[in-house]
Design an enzyme around this catalytic site. Sequence first.
Site, short mmCIF file in Angstrom:
data_model
loop_
_atom_site.label_atom_id
_atom_site.label_comp_id
_atom_site.label_asym_id
_atom_site.label_seq_id
_atom_site.Cartn_x
_atom_site.Cartn_y
_atom_site.Cartn_z
CE LYS A 199 -0.80 -42.96 0.56
NZ LYS A 199 -0.03 -43.20 1.77
CE LYS A 252 1.47 -40.18 -1.44
NZ LYS A 252 1.77 -40.90 -0.26
#
Length: 330
Positions: A199, A252
């Site tokens: 992330k 992400k």
Amino acid sequence: MPFPLHRMRRLRSHPWAREMVRETRLHPSMLIEPFFVREGERKRDPIGSMPGVFQLSIENLVKECAAARDLGVGAAILFGIPAAKDAHGSEGYSERGIVPRAIRALKKEIPDLFVIADVCLCEYTDHGHCGLVGTDAAKGSVLNDPTLELLAKESVAYAEAGADMVAPSAMMDGQVMAIREALDRRGFEAVPILSYAAKYASGFYGPFREAAQSAPRFGDRRAYQMDPANAREALREVELDVEEGADMVMVKPALSYLDVLRRVAERSPVPVAAYNVSGEYSMVKAAAEKGWIDEERITMEILTSIRRAGADVILTYHAREAARYLSRHA
Ligand code: PBG
């Protein structure tokens, strides 16, 4: 002209030929739709920067999730907006918190809906960081190990409420292990973990922070989320999370990280998810509202590219729209 002339166009001329040789397919069951659940009743508050996305009170959440289920969308992932926030994010791990209540309602009304609970503190802390913030010596920095206990508690509260999967997104080191241990200790060995493994500290989360009212009050998340410049490091994050017991890993955001997604998908021993995040959604919506792009085409092209890069599943705010497009073309 050389012979034979390689006529690549032969298989492109008939729609059914194109359909037959298509290498990448999308199916609604691969899509996970994020939902924001808030306190109150009959609430359906629009999120300015995310047209078509709302903060929903529980009974409206149930309605929208039922619609997603009817369209064949694979799962819902929940983000909570509590009535009150504090330094420890205690509404996040309280069993009376907004997300556990929402999960109970969903499991009661739509038993076959696959419910994922995002596990993080940023929606519940008054400072907006994803973990506990140090006072004295560690002033302003997010404390790793003390946060683990709270993330574990939060995961247990969600599993107790009936969550089918938990998805830690705080980017604390060791969070998957801490959560796995806590779940197992409480008898939730069967609840899988979808880890936000790679992330990035991304500007593409801007609209989400408006939606979840979770923008950090000071500083930013660069001390715990990944540097957008790094790809090798993502492989290490994935490796560690898999060792710690992640059942699925996530990359992400998606679009600016398709190369990372491809590398992760090539190496990961577990299924890979990609999060087509809020900013990616809002850019499409904004351009479509201006009439500058064809929203359906662009949406399907984006989702196809994420899948082509290697995602097994995609978290997207376009889930229901995409499911509708797909059923029309079937
Ligand atoms: C953190 C979390 C964030 C998103 C999902 N989980 C925000 C952040 O890290 O600031 C962003 C999702 C999106 O932008 O759509 N709990």
